[in-house]
Design an enzyme around this catalytic site. Sequence first.
Site, PDB file in Angstrom:
ATOM      1  N   ASP A  88      -6.259  -7.357 -13.245  1.00 22.18           N
ATOM      2  CA  ASP A  88      -5.665  -6.566 -12.166  1.00 22.18           C
ATOM      3  C   ASP A  88      -5.084  -5.282 -12.755  1.00 22.18           C
ATOM      4  O   ASP A  88      -4.941  -5.137 -13.971  1.00 22.18           O
ATOM      5  CB  ASP A  88      -4.570  -7.390 -11.472  1.00 22.18           C
ATOM      6  CG  ASP A  88      -4.148  -6.788 -10.129  1.00 22.18           C
ATOM      7  OD1 ASP A  88      -4.754  -5.797  -9.687  1.00 22.18           O
ATOM      8  OD2 ASP A  88      -3.187  -7.321  -9.532  1.00 22.18           O
ATOM      9  N   LYS A  89      -4.734  -4.382 -11.847  1.00 20.77           N
ATOM     10  CA  LYS A  89      -4.061  -3.140 -12.227  1.00 20.77           C
ATOM     11  C   LYS A  89      -2.779  -3.068 -11.407  1.00 20.77           C
ATOM     12  O   LYS A  89      -2.748  -3.496 -10.253  1.00 20.77           O
ATOM     13  CB  LYS A  89      -4.971  -1.965 -11.869  1.00 20.77           C
ATOM     14  CG  LYS A  89      -4.421  -0.615 -12.179  1.00 20.77           C
ATOM     15  CD  LYS A  89      -4.002   0.337 -11.094  1.00 20.77           C
ATOM     16  CE  LYS A  89      -4.029   0.072  -9.662  1.00 20.77           C
ATOM     17  NZ  LYS A  89      -3.456   1.150  -8.808  1.00 20.77           N
ATOM     18  N   HIS A  90      -1.723  -2.557 -12.016  1.00 16.28           N
ATOM     19  CA  HIS A  90      -0.500  -2.321 -11.245  1.00 16.28           C
ATOM     20  C   HIS A  90      -0.063  -0.883 -11.483  1.00 16.28           C
ATOM     21  O   HIS A  90      -0.012  -0.421 -12.626  1.00 16.28           O
ATOM     22  CB  HIS A  90       0.615  -3.280 -11.679  1.00 16.28           C
ATOM     23  CG  HIS A  90       1.887  -3.060 -10.914  1.00 16.28           C
ATOM     24  ND1 HIS A  90       2.086  -3.573  -9.660  1.00 16.28           N
ATOM     25  CD2 HIS A  90       2.993  -2.350 -11.222  1.00 16.28           C
ATOM     26  CE1 HIS A  90       3.275  -3.189  -9.216  1.00 16.28           C
ATOM     27  NE2 HIS A  90       3.852  -2.457 -10.158  1.00 16.28           N
ATOM     28  N   SER A  91       0.259  -0.207 -10.394  1.00 19.30           N
ATOM     29  CA  SER A  91       0.749   1.165 -10.521  1.00 19.30           C
ATOM     30  C   SER A  91       2.231   1.183 -10.183  1.00 19.30           C
ATOM     31  O   SER A  91       2.679   0.460  -9.286  1.00 19.30           O
ATOM     32  CB  SER A  91      -0.021   2.059  -9.546  1.00 19.30           C
ATOM     33  OG  SER A  91       0.718   3.224  -9.277  1.00 19.30           O
ATOM     34  N   THR A 128      -0.370  -0.084  -1.045  1.00 20.13           N
ATOM     35  CA  THR A 128      -1.775  -0.436  -0.791  1.00 20.13           C
ATOM     36  C   THR A 128      -1.927  -1.310   0.454  1.00 20.13           C
ATOM     37  O   THR A 128      -2.858  -1.146   1.236  1.00 20.13           O
ATOM     38  CB  THR A 128      -2.325  -1.156  -2.037  1.00 20.13           C
ATOM     39  OG1 THR A 128      -2.246  -0.237  -3.121  1.00 20.13           O
ATOM     40  CG2 THR A 128      -3.761  -1.595  -1.862  1.00 20.13           C
ATOM     41  N   ARG A 176      19.648  -5.454  -6.927  1.00 19.85           N
ATOM     42  CA  ARG A 176      19.578  -4.225  -7.761  1.00 19.85           C
ATOM     43  C   ARG A 176      19.449  -2.981  -6.897  1.00 19.85           C
ATOM     44  O   ARG A 176      20.037  -1.940  -7.183  1.00 19.85           O
ATOM     45  CB  ARG A 176      18.387  -4.316  -8.718  1.00 19.85           C
ATOM     46  CG  ARG A 176      18.593  -5.292  -9.864  1.00 19.85           C
ATOM     47  CD  ARG A 176      17.286  -5.537 -10.581  1.00 19.85           C
ATOM     48  NE  ARG A 176      16.707  -4.320 -11.083  1.00 19.85           N
ATOM     49  CZ  ARG A 176      15.382  -4.096 -11.168  1.00 19.85           C
ATOM     50  NH1 ARG A 176      14.517  -5.001 -10.803  1.00 19.85           N
ATOM     51  NH2 ARG A 176      14.945  -2.955 -11.648  1.00 19.85           N
ATOM     52  N   SER A 191      10.774  -7.450 -13.564  1.00 18.97           N
ATOM     53  CA  SER A 191      10.482  -7.491 -12.133  1.00 18.97           C
ATOM     54  C   SER A 191       8.979  -7.323 -11.883  1.00 18.97           C
ATOM     55  O   SER A 191       8.353  -8.123 -11.171  1.00 18.97           O
ATOM     56  CB  SER A 191      11.279  -6.382 -11.442  1.00 18.97           C
ATOM     57  OG  SER A 191      10.882  -6.242 -10.114  1.00 18.97           O
ATOM     58  N   LYS A 195       5.919 -10.847 -11.262  1.00 20.69           N
ATOM     59  CA  LYS A 195       5.006 -10.983 -10.125  1.00 20.69           C
ATOM     60  C   LYS A 195       3.552 -10.969 -10.602  1.00 20.69           C
ATOM     61  O   LYS A 195       2.724 -11.739 -10.121  1.00 20.69           O
ATOM     62  CB  LYS A 195       5.250  -9.845  -9.126  1.00 20.69           C
ATOM     63  CG  LYS A 195       6.580  -9.997  -8.394  1.00 20.69           C
ATOM     64  CD  LYS A 195       6.910  -8.798  -7.541  1.00 20.69           C
ATOM     65  CE  LYS A 195       7.400  -7.638  -8.349  1.00 20.69           C
ATOM     66  NZ  LYS A 195       8.246  -6.670  -7.726  1.00 20.69           N
ATOM     67  N   LYS A 196       3.257 -10.083 -11.539  1.00 20.58           N
ATOM     68  CA  LYS A 196       1.860  -9.967 -12.004  1.00 20.58           C
ATOM     69  C   LYS A 196       1.460 -11.214 -12.796  1.00 20.58           C
ATOM     70  O   LYS A 196       0.354 -11.708 -12.669  1.00 20.58           O
ATOM     71  CB  LYS A 196       1.691  -8.706 -12.863  1.00 20.58           C
ATOM     72  CG  LYS A 196       1.660  -7.448 -12.025  1.00 20.58           C
ATOM     73  CD  LYS A 196       0.348  -7.324 -11.250  1.00 20.58           C
ATOM     74  CE  LYS A 196       0.512  -6.607  -9.943  1.00 20.58           C
ATOM     75  NZ  LYS A 196      -0.686  -6.610  -9.091  1.00 20.58           N
TER      76      LYS A 196
END
Length: 446
Positions: A88-91, A128, A176, A191, A195-196
């Site tokens: 996967d990719k996370h931005s 997204t 936070r 954080s 999740k990832k």
Amino acid sequence: MTIPLIPQETIRRKRDGDTISQAEIERFVRGITDGRVADSQISAFAMAVYFSGMSPDEGAALTLAMRDSGDVIDWTGLGFEPGAPIVDKHSTGGVGDKVSLMLAPIVAACGGLVPMISGRGLGHSGGTLDKFEAIPGYDPFPSIDRFAEIVKTVGCSIIGQTGELAPADKRFYAVRDVTATVESIPLITASILSKKLAAGLNSLVMDVKYGNGAFMSTHGQAKELAENIVRVANTAGTPTTALLTDMNQVLGRTAGNAVEVVETIEFLTDPAGADKRLVDVTIALAAYMLVMSGVEQAVELATAKATAALENGSAAEIFEKMVAAQGGGNNILSTHQSKVVIAPVEYVIECAGDGYVNSMDTRAIGMAVVALGGGRTDPTAKIDHSVGLTHICQIGDRATAGAPLARVRAHDEASAKIAAAAVKGAITIDNEMPVMRPIVSEIIEG
Ligand code: URA
């Protein structure tokens, strides 16, 4: 003997700069999840970490404890081979960042498996999930079995936060957010990665953005975050690489939800006409996803493969199949004009003088979309998917008086004019050609 949880002791030690053990971090995170740690104590702990930082081992322990606070997806249990190229990719987010929409199909067309769990937009940056919800019928919350089946048959599936992935982060982040403790590198790392990693990936590529439309405004801060994420993720056993990318201008030519879906479809079906920066960052991320997942050995070969998948239409086909599998109907590539609703009023923002587009206040442009109704300032707010900006100019473009800088799509002229004034005020025109920044400035490898 079970050691009891005494939150104030953990907070005190962190406040005083001591290192806290893995077991103590795990106890504290369990207390966040089951409610034994109060909001005030989460807040004090977050502030202590904000000032005292965390060692790499503490950061990894916090990430893993938060990952394990809920479900962790087991892809082998869902019928995938151990070691399958699940990537996967996370931005870290920005304005006009529609990369996931085209990236997942490109990687899938090259043999990667992309189960992408994405979020909603908040503040000036888009999400997204909101973009896909501009496609009528698209179901972002299939069951986990259906999610796995789509990944198996199509190669990618993009959904929203599912089940109970990292519930400790949900509570920790909410505290936070209202206690000025978001901007802590170890806390952001834990954080994002909790999740990832709960999504059970075999590898990950991070797009860490810097600039005036990003969460991290300077290159230095973004680099520090990227290095920390790469270190913690690799320590946690998920091979991860980060790309540092520029967010000092809108990415691509649109900002909004429906308008970004349309730009994605045009990108996939006519890549020769697509925005160059958007193509470059998408292909770079795809190449690293293919390498990190073991589909390809070398970045050059992976780049060529990803480019071919874009140019020969196979990525477009996968996008269409994914949308159909998730309820968005067949043939979205050829039917989007009648399905994806764009607000009826089009208002052209005209340039005041001659020169070059010199800079953009990207955040302000994102907030103009929010003000139109296309984004949210409260996580539960409803949004209007049909509004947004199109034909947005790019830094370095030649500007002439009266020529368009962008177009607003809105429901009425009054709101369009307000957005137009905000966008116009956010773009500076100068006689000098600006110094151009590369879209990908650095790669941080594990
Ligand atoms: N995004 C997240 O998911 N968490 C953070 O802490 C910051 C950005």
